[in-house]
Design a protein around this motif. Structure first.
Motif, PDB file in Angstrom:
ATOM      1  N   ALA A 109      -6.083  -6.601 -12.734  1.00  0.00           N
ATOM      2  CA  ALA A 109      -4.905  -5.780 -13.014  1.00  0.00           C
ATOM      3  C   ALA A 109      -4.884  -4.537 -12.133  1.00  0.00           C
ATOM      4  CB  ALA A 109      -4.879  -5.386 -14.488  1.00  0.00           C
ATOM      5  N   LEU A 110      -6.042  -3.933 -11.926  1.00  0.00           N
ATOM      6  CA  LEU A 110      -6.129  -2.756 -11.060  1.00  0.00           C
ATOM      7  C   LEU A 110      -5.717  -3.104  -9.628  1.00  0.00           C
ATOM      8  CD1 LEU A 110      -6.906   0.190 -10.588  1.00  0.00           C
ATOM      9  CD2 LEU A 110      -9.250  -0.580 -10.220  1.00  0.00           C
ATOM     10  N   PHE A 111      -6.164  -4.245  -9.111  1.00  0.00           N
ATOM     11  CA  PHE A 111      -5.781  -4.664  -7.765  1.00  0.00           C
ATOM     12  C   PHE A 111      -4.275  -4.892  -7.669  1.00  0.00           C
ATOM     13  CE2 PHE A 111     -10.302  -5.849  -7.012  1.00  0.00           C
ATOM     14  CZ  PHE A 111     -10.479  -5.094  -5.868  1.00  0.00           C
ATOM     15  N   LEU A 112      -3.683  -5.464  -8.701  1.00  0.00           N
ATOM     16  CA  LEU A 112      -2.234  -5.674  -8.687  1.00  0.00           C
ATOM     17  C   LEU A 112      -1.477  -4.354  -8.664  1.00  0.00           C
ATOM     18  CD1 LEU A 112      -1.829  -8.659 -11.170  1.00  0.00           C
ATOM     19  CD2 LEU A 112      -1.451  -8.669  -8.699  1.00  0.00           C
ATOM     20  N   ILE A 113      -1.953  -3.381  -9.418  1.00  0.00           N
ATOM     21  CA  ILE A 113      -1.315  -2.059  -9.430  1.00  0.00           C
ATOM     22  C   ILE A 113      -1.451  -1.401  -8.072  1.00  0.00           C
ATOM     23  CG2 ILE A 113      -1.498   0.281 -10.376  1.00  0.00           C
ATOM     24  CD1 ILE A 113      -2.311  -1.105 -13.064  1.00  0.00           C
ATOM     25  N   LEU A 114      -2.638  -1.432  -7.488  1.00  0.00           N
ATOM     26  CA  LEU A 114      -2.857  -0.817  -6.181  1.00  0.00           C
ATOM     27  C   LEU A 114      -2.042  -1.511  -5.096  1.00  0.00           C
ATOM     28  CD1 LEU A 114      -6.694  -0.127  -6.291  1.00  0.00           C
ATOM     29  CD2 LEU A 114      -4.828   1.534  -6.485  1.00  0.00           C
ATOM     30  N   ALA A 115      -1.866  -2.801  -5.184  1.00  0.00           N
ATOM     31  CA  ALA A 115      -1.086  -3.523  -4.189  1.00  0.00           C
ATOM     32  C   ALA A 115       0.383  -3.128  -4.221  1.00  0.00           C
ATOM     33  CB  ALA A 115      -1.228  -5.027  -4.399  1.00  0.00           C
ATOM     34  N   ALA A 116       0.854  -2.666  -5.372  1.00  0.00           N
ATOM     35  CA  ALA A 116       2.257  -2.270  -5.496  1.00  0.00           C
ATOM     36  C   ALA A 116       2.539  -0.894  -4.911  1.00  0.00           C
ATOM     37  CB  ALA A 116       2.672  -2.304  -6.962  1.00  0.00           C
ATOM     38  N   ILE A 117       1.503  -0.119  -4.641  1.00  0.00           N
ATOM     39  CA  ILE A 117       1.672   1.215  -4.075  1.00  0.00           C
ATOM     40  C   ILE A 117       1.793   1.093  -2.570  1.00  0.00           C
ATOM     41  CG2 ILE A 117       0.577   3.478  -3.755  1.00  0.00           C
ATOM     42  CD1 ILE A 117      -0.918   2.944  -6.406  1.00  0.00           C
ATOM     43  N   PRO A 118       2.811   1.725  -1.943  1.00  0.00           N
ATOM     44  CA  PRO A 118       2.916   1.654  -0.483  1.00  0.00           C
ATOM     45  C   PRO A 118       1.633   2.145   0.175  1.00  0.00           C
ATOM     46  CG  PRO A 118       4.898   2.614  -1.430  1.00  0.00           C
ATOM     47  CD  PRO A 118       3.898   2.481  -2.547  1.00  0.00           C
ATOM     48  N   ALA A 119       1.173   1.401   1.167  1.00  0.00           N
ATOM     49  CA  ALA A 119      -0.133   1.650   1.776  1.00  0.00           C
ATOM     50  C   ALA A 119      -0.187   2.957   2.547  1.00  0.00           C
ATOM     51  CB  ALA A 119      -0.498   0.500   2.698  1.00  0.00           C
ATOM     52  N   ALA A 120       0.872   3.332   3.221  1.00  0.00           N
ATOM     53  CA  ALA A 120       0.828   4.507   4.080  1.00  0.00           C
ATOM     54  C   ALA A 120       1.981   5.429   3.735  1.00  0.00           C
ATOM     55  CB  ALA A 120       0.888   4.088   5.544  1.00  0.00           C
ATOM     56  N   LYS A 174       5.189   6.390   6.102  1.00  0.00           N
ATOM     57  CA  LYS A 174       4.494   6.690   7.346  1.00  0.00           C
ATOM     58  C   LYS A 174       3.867   5.439   7.947  1.00  0.00           C
ATOM     59  CE  LYS A 174       4.766  11.249   7.436  1.00  0.00           C
ATOM     60  NZ  LYS A 174       5.235  12.019   8.563  1.00  0.00           N
ATOM     61  N   VAL A 175       3.549   5.557   9.219  1.00  0.00           N
ATOM     62  CA  VAL A 175       2.684   4.602   9.900  1.00  0.00           C
ATOM     63  C   VAL A 175       1.348   5.320  10.072  1.00  0.00           C
ATOM     64  CG1 VAL A 175       2.248   3.300  12.013  1.00  0.00           C
ATOM     65  CG2 VAL A 175       4.581   3.465  11.106  1.00  0.00           C
ATOM     66  N   LEU A 228      -3.766   0.034  12.104  1.00  0.00           N
ATOM     67  CA  LEU A 228      -2.423   0.561  11.847  1.00  0.00           C
ATOM     68  C   LEU A 228      -1.908   0.004  10.531  1.00  0.00           C
ATOM     69  CD1 LEU A 228      -2.491  -0.244  15.201  1.00  0.00           C
ATOM     70  CD2 LEU A 228      -0.584   1.307  14.979  1.00  0.00           C
ATOM     71  N   GLN A 229      -1.393   0.887   9.676  1.00  0.00           N
ATOM     72  CA  GLN A 229      -0.774   0.491   8.425  1.00  0.00           C
ATOM     73  C   GLN A 229       0.682   0.925   8.468  1.00  0.00           C
ATOM     74  OE1 GLN A 229      -3.437   2.355   5.448  1.00  0.00           O
ATOM     75  NE2 GLN A 229      -3.365   0.347   4.500  1.00  0.00           N
ATOM     76  N   ASN A 230       1.578  -0.034   8.403  1.00  0.00           N
ATOM     77  CA  ASN A 230       2.998   0.270   8.404  1.00  0.00           C
ATOM     78  C   ASN A 230       3.481   0.423   6.969  1.00  0.00           C
ATOM     79  OD1 ASN A 230       5.718   0.548   8.783  1.00  0.00           O
ATOM     80  ND2 ASN A 230       6.001  -1.378   9.860  1.00  0.00           N
TER      81      ASN A 230
END
Length: 141
Positions: free
Chosen positions: A9-20, A28-29, A49-51
């Motif tokens: 569940a924690l990984f799913l929540i973190l994946a929903a947050i924009p990376a950059a 941001k990039v 690079l994280q888009n």
């Protein structure tokens, strides 16, 4: 709830947050100098690079300057970082010929030479980029 379920569940929540995403909420990039690796007559640089934007960059040419440990310009080069789809993390490698990695003090993102996405050429790409570096390395803007 089982521990493995909580981790998932924690990984799913973190994946929903924009990376950059910047602290002010702007997209941001993120460009990270991740590693320098000695090669025969060159130093290989690894950029991660994280888009974090909604743009699909078809062109993102970075103007980079390498400074030696005394702060003197050692090399200037253009690095094409595209293609860079939205939400994607990519690894770009480039070699700096005639430079030893231990002789590099830091890299400077001097400017963006070319930048374009699905809507055409962009003039704001330098402002979209945030730079970081792993410990012991230096990438500035």
């Amino acid at each position: 709830m089982r521990f493995s379920t909580m981790i998932a569940a924690l990984f799913l929540i973190l994946a929903a947050i924009p990376a950059a995403q910047a602290q002010d909420g702007t997209q941001k990039v993120q460009v990270e100098l991740n590693k320098l690796e000695p090669q025969a007559n060159a130093c290989r640089a690894y950029l991660v690079l994280q888009n974090g934007t909604e743009s699909e960059f078809s062109s993102l040419r970075l103007d980079l300057v390498a400074f030696d440990t005394d702060g003197i310009v050692a090399k200037r080069l253009a690095v094409e970082a595209a293609p860079l789809p939205p939400g994607k993390t990519s690894l770009k490698l480039f070699d700096m010929s005639e430079l030893a990695c231990d002789g590099i003090g830091h890299l400077l993102l001097n400017s963006v030479l070319a930048c374009g996405d699905q809507n055409g050429e962009r003039a704001d790409c330098l402002d979209l980029i945030d730079v970081t570096a792993k410990p012991g390395l230096s990438l500035i803007k």
